[in-house]
Design a protein around this motif. Structure first.
Motif, PDB file in Angstrom:
ATOM      1  N   THR A  97       0.791  -1.236   0.000  1.00 59.77           N
ATOM      2  CA  THR A  97       0.000   0.000   0.000  1.00 59.77           C
ATOM      3  C   THR A  97       0.821   1.284   0.000  1.00 59.77           C
ATOM      4  N   GLY A  98       2.086   1.206   0.420  1.00 62.01           N
ATOM      5  CA  GLY A  98       2.903   2.405   0.563  1.00 62.01           C
ATOM      6  C   GLY A  98       2.708   3.106   1.881  1.00 62.01           C
ATOM      7  N   ALA A  99       1.887   2.562   2.767  1.00 57.22           N
ATOM      8  CA  ALA A  99       1.677   3.175   4.080  1.00 57.22           C
ATOM      9  C   ALA A  99       2.975   3.130   4.885  1.00 57.22           C
ATOM     10  N   GLN A 100       3.304   4.251   5.548  1.00 53.55           N
ATOM     11  CA  GLN A 100       4.508   4.288   6.368  1.00 53.55           C
ATOM     12  C   GLN A 100       4.286   3.493   7.650  1.00 53.55           C
ATOM     13  N   LEU A 101       5.204   2.587   7.940  1.00 55.26           N
ATOM     14  CA  LEU A 101       5.118   1.761   9.145  1.00 55.26           C
ATOM     15  C   LEU A 101       5.912   2.365  10.294  1.00 55.26           C
ATOM     16  N   TRP A 102       7.083   2.879   9.988  1.00 57.27           N
ATOM     17  CA  TRP A 102       7.894   3.577  10.990  1.00 57.27           C
ATOM     18  C   TRP A 102       8.979   4.395  10.302  1.00 57.27           C
ATOM     19  N   ALA A 103       9.516   5.359  11.049  1.00 53.84           N
ATOM     20  CA  ALA A 103      10.630   6.182  10.572  1.00 53.84           C
ATOM     21  C   ALA A 103      11.563   6.431  11.746  1.00 53.84           C
ATOM     22  N   LYS A 104      12.868   6.237  11.534  1.00 56.44           N
ATOM     23  CA  LYS A 104      13.838   6.384  12.607  1.00 56.44           C
ATOM     24  C   LYS A 104      15.039   7.204  12.144  1.00 56.44           C
ATOM     25  N   LEU A 105      15.543   8.029  13.061  1.00 52.22           N
ATOM     26  CA  LEU A 105      16.722   8.846  12.819  1.00 52.22           C
ATOM     27  C   LEU A 105      17.895   8.313  13.627  1.00 52.22           C
ATOM     28  N   TYR A 106      19.080   8.449  13.060  1.00 47.00           N
ATOM     29  CA  TYR A 106      20.318   8.193  13.806  1.00 47.00           C
ATOM     30  C   TYR A 106      21.110   9.480  13.774  1.00 47.00           C
ATOM     31  N   LYS A 107      21.439  10.015  14.954  1.00 51.01           N
ATOM     32  CA  LYS A 107      22.022  11.345  15.065  1.00 51.01           C
ATOM     33  C   LYS A 107      23.445  11.277  15.607  1.00 51.01           C
ATOM     34  N   SER A 108      24.259  12.263  15.246  1.00 55.21           N
ATOM     35  CA  SER A 108      25.537  12.502  15.901  1.00 55.21           C
ATOM     36  C   SER A 108      25.722  14.013  16.010  1.00 55.21           C
ATOM     37  N   LYS A 109      26.805  14.431  16.616  1.00 57.97           N
ATOM     38  CA  LYS A 109      27.007  15.850  16.880  1.00 57.97           C
ATOM     39  C   LYS A 109      27.049  16.690  15.611  1.00 57.97           C
ATOM     40  N   LEU A 110      27.700  16.152  14.578  1.00 58.92           N
ATOM     41  CA  LEU A 110      27.969  16.974  13.396  1.00 58.92           C
ATOM     42  C   LEU A 110      27.353  16.454  12.114  1.00 58.92           C
ATOM     43  N   GLY A 111      26.585  15.378  12.201  1.00 55.99           N
ATOM     44  CA  GLY A 111      25.858  14.958  11.019  1.00 55.99           C
ATOM     45  C   GLY A 111      26.218  13.574  10.511  1.00 55.99           C
ATOM     46  N   ASN A 112      25.293  13.004   9.760  1.00 54.60           N
ATOM     47  CA  ASN A 112      25.433  11.655   9.233  1.00 54.60           C
ATOM     48  C   ASN A 112      24.824  11.563   7.844  1.00 54.60           C
ATOM     49  N   VAL A 113      25.377  10.674   7.028  1.00 52.05           N
ATOM     50  CA  VAL A 113      24.803  10.379   5.721  1.00 52.05           C
ATOM     51  C   VAL A 113      24.746   8.858   5.564  1.00 52.05           C
ATOM     52  N   ALA A 114      23.560   8.282   5.554  1.00 49.52           N
ATOM     53  CA  ALA A 114      23.403   6.847   5.332  1.00 49.52           C
ATOM     54  C   ALA A 114      23.498   6.565   3.833  1.00 49.52           C
ATOM     55  N   ALA A 124      13.944 -10.177  10.080  1.00 51.82           N
ATOM     56  CA  ALA A 124      13.700  -9.630  11.414  1.00 51.82           C
ATOM     57  C   ALA A 124      14.474  -8.346  11.687  1.00 51.82           C
ATOM     58  N   LYS A 125      15.605  -8.158  10.988  1.00 52.50           N
ATOM     59  CA  LYS A 125      16.461  -7.010  11.278  1.00 52.50           C
ATOM     60  C   LYS A 125      16.797  -6.249   9.999  1.00 52.50           C
ATOM     61  N   VAL A 126      17.013  -4.961  10.177  1.00 53.60           N
ATOM     62  CA  VAL A 126      17.419  -4.078   9.079  1.00 53.60           C
ATOM     63  C   VAL A 126      18.724  -3.412   9.486  1.00 53.60           C
ATOM     64  N   TYR A 127      19.682  -3.369   8.565  1.00 54.22           N
ATOM     65  CA  TYR A 127      20.983  -2.782   8.851  1.00 54.22           C
ATOM     66  C   TYR A 127      21.233  -1.601   7.919  1.00 54.22           C
ATOM     67  N   VAL A 128      21.711  -0.515   8.496  1.00 53.26           N
ATOM     68  CA  VAL A 128      21.993   0.710   7.740  1.00 53.26           C
ATOM     69  C   VAL A 128      23.429   1.122   8.019  1.00 53.26           C
ATOM     70  N   THR A 129      24.142   1.545   6.991  1.00 48.49           N
ATOM     71  CA  THR A 129      25.501   2.036   7.200  1.00 48.49           C
ATOM     72  C   THR A 129      25.723   3.303   6.399  1.00 48.49           C
ATOM     73  N   GLY A 130      26.837   3.984   6.705  1.00 45.09           N
ATOM     74  CA  GLY A 130      27.166   5.218   6.008  1.00 45.09           C
ATOM     75  C   GLY A 130      28.315   5.930   6.681  1.00 45.09           C
ATOM     76  N   LEU A 131      28.242   7.244   6.683  1.00 42.48           N
ATOM     77  CA  LEU A 131      29.306   8.084   7.220  1.00 42.48           C
ATOM     78  C   LEU A 131      28.759   8.911   8.367  1.00 42.48           C
ATOM     79  N   SER A 132      29.513   8.957   9.473  1.00 42.99           N
ATOM     80  CA  SER A 132      29.123   9.760  10.630  1.00 42.99           C
ATOM     81  C   SER A 132      30.235  10.734  10.965  1.00 42.99           C
ATOM     82  N   ASN A 133      29.888  11.988  11.119  1.00 41.30           N
ATOM     83  CA  ASN A 133      30.837  13.035  11.495  1.00 41.30           C
ATOM     84  C   ASN A 133      30.575  13.401  12.950  1.00 41.30           C
ATOM     85  N   GLY A 134      31.547  13.155  13.804  1.00 40.24           N
ATOM     86  CA  GLY A 134      31.355  13.507  15.197  1.00 40.24           C
ATOM     87  C   GLY A 134      31.533  12.347  16.141  1.00 40.24           C
ATOM     88  N   LYS A 135      32.372  11.373  15.765  1.00 38.43           N
ATOM     89  CA  LYS A 135      32.705  10.280  16.659  1.00 38.43           C
ATOM     90  C   LYS A 135      33.355  10.836  17.911  1.00 38.43           C
TER      91      LYS A 135
END
Length: 207
Positions: A97-114, A124-135
């Motif tokens: 249907t395209g109905a949104q089930l959930w939306a989640k953010l992952y935050k850091s001090k200076l920004g992230n790009v998944a 059962a699980k979903v994995y997301v990776t990318g770049l995080s600025n602010g480790k």
């Protein structure tokens, strides 16, 4: 067949597509007027089944994945927050249907790009990776940031970061999950070797 998706909000730019496990549906995502715009098509005819436009702004989705059952579509990328930095923004949609089930953010001090998303073999699980600025350790440090979510609820199960080299600059570009044992593999580039150049860096995590 050939089909157009036209944004009412301005420029539309598709970035990724995936096909359902049955081969019956094609899912396309991209930027539509600065938001995630996702479309489902009948794979045989190109008939548009549904479209959805996320509420996020200053956003760009990079990739989508379909659950092994074909019931859920997961889209990830980034969206701009109130501090004018970026967060990973991962959204789950009902594939029928395209109905949104959930939306989640992952935050850091200076920004992230998944940049990439994958689903476990069980769905059962979903994995997301990318770049995080602010480790931890200060600004200007870029790391792989990999996050695991419950596919059903979006609850964050774990998050981990990796950085390497003197320059401490690293960014992941792709994630995949082993169909045999659920091991999560992430790859990308890390800078900071003896010549100041980049290397492939591939990491395996327990899923």
């Amino acid at each position: 067949w050939a089909k157009f998706y036209k944004s009412k909000l301005g420029n539309a730019d598709a970035s990724w597509l995936a096909v359902s496990p049955t081969g019956n549906t094609v899912f396309v995502t991209g930027t539509s007027g600065g938001r995630y715009g996702t479309v489902a098509y009948n794979a045989a005819t190109g008939a548009q089944l549904w479209t959805t436009l996320a509420k996020n702004s200053g956003a760009r989705p990079y990739q989508l994945a379909v659950s092994p059952t074909g019931k859920t579509v997961f889209v990830t990328g980034y969206s701009e927050n109130a501090s004018l930095t970026d967060d990973y923004d991962t959204i789950a949609y009902n594939a029928a249907t395209g109905a949104q089930l959930w939306a989640k953010l992952y935050k850091s001090k200076l920004g992230n790009v998944a940049t990439s998303v994958a689903v476990s073999p069980t769905g059962a699980k979903v994995y997301v990776t990318g770049l995080s600025n602010g480790k931890a350790g200060g600004g200007g440090t870029y790391a792989y940031a990999t996050v695991a979510y419950s596919a059903a609820t979006g609850a964050q199960l774990w998050a981990t970061q990796y950085t390497s080299g003197v320059a401490a600059v690293a960014g992941a570009t792709s994630v995949a999950v082993s169909p045999a044992n659920g091991t999560v593999y992430v790859t990308g580039q890390a800078l900071g070797n003896s010549l100041g150049l980049g290397d492939y860096v591939t990491i395996a995590y327990r899923g």
